[in-house]
Scaffold this motif. Structure first.
Motif, PDB file in Angstrom:
ATOM      1  N   GLY A   1      -8.285  72.539  50.322  1.00  0.00           N
ATOM      2  CA  GLY A   1      -8.107  72.817  48.902  1.00  0.00           C
ATOM      3  C   GLY A   1      -6.656  73.173  48.632  1.00  0.00           C
ATOM      4  N   GLY A   2      -6.240  72.998  47.402  1.00  0.00           N
ATOM      5  CA  GLY A   2      -4.863  73.322  47.028  1.00  0.00           C
ATOM      6  C   GLY A   2      -3.920  72.174  47.286  1.00  0.00           C
ATOM      7  N   ASN A   3      -2.717  72.522  47.782  1.00  0.00           N
ATOM      8  CA  ASN A   3      -1.659  71.540  47.979  1.00  0.00           C
ATOM      9  C   ASN A   3      -1.409  71.286  49.455  1.00  0.00           C
ATOM     10  OD1 ASN A   3      -1.298  71.636  45.200  1.00  0.00           O
ATOM     11  ND2 ASN A   3       0.372  73.102  45.330  1.00  0.00           N
ATOM     12  N   LEU A   4      -1.449  70.030  49.842  1.00  0.00           N
ATOM     13  CA  LEU A   4      -1.095  69.632  51.205  1.00  0.00           C
ATOM     14  C   LEU A   4       0.326  69.107  51.124  1.00  0.00           C
ATOM     15  CD1 LEU A   4      -1.956  69.273  54.135  1.00  0.00           C
ATOM     16  CD2 LEU A   4      -2.852  67.013  53.525  1.00  0.00           C
ATOM     17  N   GLU A   5       1.282  70.004  51.418  1.00  0.00           N
ATOM     18  CA  GLU A   5       2.690  69.672  51.208  1.00  0.00           C
ATOM     19  C   GLU A   5       3.571  70.378  52.215  1.00  0.00           C
ATOM     20  OE1 GLU A   5       3.777  71.046  47.319  1.00  0.00           O
ATOM     21  OE2 GLU A   5       3.005  73.037  47.696  1.00  0.00           O
ATOM     22  N   TYR A   6       4.842  70.082  52.124  1.00  0.00           N
ATOM     23  CA  TYR A   6       5.842  70.677  52.999  1.00  0.00           C
ATOM     24  C   TYR A   6       5.625  72.190  53.106  1.00  0.00           C
ATOM     25  CZ  TYR A   6      10.319  72.217  54.788  1.00  0.00           C
ATOM     26  OH  TYR A   6      11.304  72.806  55.544  1.00  0.00           O
TER      27      TYR A   6
ATOM     28  N   SER B   1       4.762  63.710  50.742  1.00  0.00           N
ATOM     29  CA  SER B   1       5.004  62.861  51.911  1.00  0.00           C
ATOM     30  C   SER B   1       4.746  63.599  53.223  1.00  0.00           C
ATOM     31  CB  SER B   1       6.432  62.311  51.879  1.00  0.00           C
ATOM     32  OG  SER B   1       7.371  63.375  51.909  1.00  0.00           O
ATOM     33  N   MET B   2       4.997  64.888  53.270  1.00  0.00           N
ATOM     34  CA  MET B   2       4.698  65.664  54.481  1.00  0.00           C
ATOM     35  C   MET B   2       3.189  65.786  54.680  1.00  0.00           C
ATOM     36  SD  MET B   2       7.431  66.317  56.112  1.00  0.00           S
ATOM     37  CE  MET B   2       6.891  67.577  57.246  1.00  0.00           C
ATOM     38  N   GLY B   3       2.445  65.867  53.573  1.00  0.00           N
ATOM     39  CA  GLY B   3       0.988  65.871  53.659  1.00  0.00           C
ATOM     40  C   GLY B   3       0.479  64.555  54.221  1.00  0.00           C
ATOM     41  N   LEU B   4       1.073  63.457  53.775  1.00  0.00           N
ATOM     42  CA  LEU B   4       0.715  62.142  54.305  1.00  0.00           C
ATOM     43  C   LEU B   4       1.031  62.066  55.795  1.00  0.00           C
ATOM     44  CD1 LEU B   4      -0.175  59.201  54.128  1.00  0.00           C
ATOM     45  CD2 LEU B   4       2.118  58.630  53.290  1.00  0.00           C
ATOM     46  N   ALA B   5       2.205  62.571  56.183  1.00  0.00           N
ATOM     47  CA  ALA B   5       2.562  62.574  57.608  1.00  0.00           C
ATOM     48  C   ALA B   5       1.549  63.384  58.418  1.00  0.00           C
ATOM     49  CB  ALA B   5       3.969  63.143  57.794  1.00  0.00           C
ATOM     50  N   ALA B   6       1.079  64.489  57.869  1.00  0.00           N
ATOM     51  CA  ALA B   6       0.074  65.307  58.560  1.00  0.00           C
ATOM     52  C   ALA B   6      -1.229  64.529  58.719  1.00  0.00           C
ATOM     53  CB  ALA B   6      -0.167  66.606  57.800  1.00  0.00           C
TER      54      ALA B   6
ATOM     55  N   LEU C   1      -1.555  61.308  58.896  1.00  0.00           N
ATOM     56  CA  LEU C   1      -1.323  60.276  59.922  1.00  0.00           C
ATOM     57  C   LEU C   1      -1.383  60.885  61.323  1.00  0.00           C
ATOM     58  CD1 LEU C   1       1.524  58.312  58.118  1.00  0.00           C
ATOM     59  CD2 LEU C   1      -0.810  57.501  58.543  1.00  0.00           C
ATOM     60  N   THR C   2      -0.886  62.095  61.475  1.00  0.00           N
ATOM     61  CA  THR C   2      -0.961  62.789  62.762  1.00  0.00           C
ATOM     62  C   THR C   2      -2.411  63.115  63.106  1.00  0.00           C
ATOM     63  OG1 THR C   2       1.254  63.704  62.457  1.00  0.00           O
ATOM     64  CG2 THR C   2      -0.173  64.819  64.055  1.00  0.00           C
ATOM     65  N   VAL C   3      -3.171  63.538  62.101  1.00  0.00           N
ATOM     66  CA  VAL C   3      -4.601  63.820  62.308  1.00  0.00           C
ATOM     67  C   VAL C   3      -5.319  62.542  62.735  1.00  0.00           C
ATOM     68  CG1 VAL C   3      -6.742  64.432  61.095  1.00  0.00           C
ATOM     69  CG2 VAL C   3      -4.713  65.863  60.853  1.00  0.00           C
ATOM     70  N   ARG C   4      -4.959  61.415  62.140  1.00  0.00           N
ATOM     71  CA  ARG C   4      -5.549  60.120  62.538  1.00  0.00           C
ATOM     72  C   ARG C   4      -5.296  59.854  64.016  1.00  0.00           C
ATOM     73  NH1 ARG C   4      -8.899  56.163  60.779  1.00  0.00           N
ATOM     74  NH2 ARG C   4      -9.774  56.809  62.727  1.00  0.00           N
ATOM     75  N   ARG C   5      -4.045  60.056  64.454  1.00  0.00           N
ATOM     76  CA  ARG C   5      -3.695  59.835  65.870  1.00  0.00           C
ATOM     77  C   ARG C   5      -4.469  60.792  66.778  1.00  0.00           C
ATOM     78  NH1 ARG C   5       1.297  59.043  63.511  1.00  0.00           N
ATOM     79  NH2 ARG C   5       2.040  61.133  64.001  1.00  0.00           N
ATOM     80  N   CYS C   6      -4.619  62.026  66.340  1.00  0.00           N
ATOM     81  CA  CYS C   6      -5.362  63.020  67.125  1.00  0.00           C
ATOM     82  C   CYS C   6      -6.833  62.610  67.237  1.00  0.00           C
ATOM     83  CB  CYS C   6      -5.232  64.384  66.450  1.00  0.00           C
ATOM     84  SG  CYS C   6      -6.095  65.701  67.300  1.00  0.00           S
ATOM     85  N   ALA C   7      -7.419  62.184  66.138  1.00  0.00           N
ATOM     86  CA  ALA C   7      -8.823  61.737  66.156  1.00  0.00           C
ATOM     87  C   ALA C   7      -8.976  60.536  67.087  1.00  0.00           C
ATOM     88  CB  ALA C   7      -9.297  61.398  64.746  1.00  0.00           C
ATOM     89  N   ASP C   8      -8.060  59.587  66.984  1.00  0.00           N
ATOM     90  CA  ASP C   8      -8.109  58.407  67.857  1.00  0.00           C
ATOM     91  C   ASP C   8      -7.994  58.812  69.323  1.00  0.00           C
ATOM     92  OD1 ASP C   8      -8.352  56.756  65.653  1.00  0.00           O
ATOM     93  OD2 ASP C   8      -6.278  56.034  65.714  1.00  0.00           O
ATOM     94  N   ALA C   9      -7.099  59.742  69.625  1.00  0.00           N
ATOM     95  CA  ALA C   9      -6.898  60.179  71.009  1.00  0.00           C
ATOM     96  C   ALA C   9      -8.143  60.864  71.562  1.00  0.00           C
ATOM     97  CB  ALA C   9      -5.703  61.131  71.093  1.00  0.00           C
ATOM     98  N   HIS C  10      -8.923  61.489  70.688  1.00  0.00           N
ATOM     99  CA  HIS C  10     -10.156  62.150  71.113  1.00  0.00           C
ATOM    100  C   HIS C  10     -11.373  61.217  71.022  1.00  0.00           C
ATOM    101  CE1 HIS C  10      -7.787  65.822  70.740  1.00  0.00           C
ATOM    102  NE2 HIS C  10      -8.716  66.414  71.466  1.00  0.00           N
ATOM    103  N   GLY C  11     -11.161  59.980  70.555  1.00  0.00           N
ATOM    104  CA  GLY C  11     -12.270  59.035  70.419  1.00  0.00           C
ATOM    105  C   GLY C  11     -13.232  59.427  69.323  1.00  0.00           C
TER     106      GLY C  11
END
Length: 127
Positions: free
Chosen positions: A24-29, A68-73, A75-85
């Motif tokens: 909730g709220g703002n996903l930002e820098y 844009s920092m929220g988007l980067a986060a 994308l990092t979560v996507r990589r983490c999920a992929d790494a954990h299958g």
């Protein structure tokens, strides 16, 4: 114009192989590391406990802004999920996020399902 202090609320639930992160709220820098570290920590803890996580869901019903920092986060979560299958789902995406994902060409990358078999072939899923 003075911008209000960034606020991000984050609550995590774990039930029957599904980790749900309520944002909730703002996903930002300035707050994105909270999301990334919380997700990584939870996935690691569940796996270390000998439990299987099939899906990571991020509920964005209360999210009001993403930069844009929220988007980067995300994308990092996507990589983490992929790494954990683990399959990733972005639930209740706000219009502002969909616009950002479309503009940056990342909508499919973040929302398309990943075949579990592909992750297993890459050695990322414990069988």
């Amino acid at each position: 114009m003075i911008r209000p202090v960034s606020r991000l609320s984050l609550h995590i639930e774990i039930q029957q192989g599904v980790v749900t992160v309520h944002l909730g709220g703002n996903l930002e820098y300035g707050v994105t590391e909270t999301l990334v570290s919380s997700v990584t920590e939870q996935l690691d803890l569940v796996r270390e406990g000998g439990h299987e996580v099939r899906q990571l869901r991020i509920d964005m019903a209360e999210l009001t802004f993403v930069d844009s920092m929220g988007l980067a986060a995300l994308l990092t979560v996507r990589r983490c999920a992929d790494a954990h299958g683990v399959a990733l789902r972005l639930d209740h995406r706000p219009v502002c996020l969909d616009r950002l994902l479309e503009l940056t060409g990342t909508l499919d990358h973040l929302t398309a399902p990943r075949p579990r078999q592909q992750a297993a072939r890459n050695g990322r899923v414990r069988t």
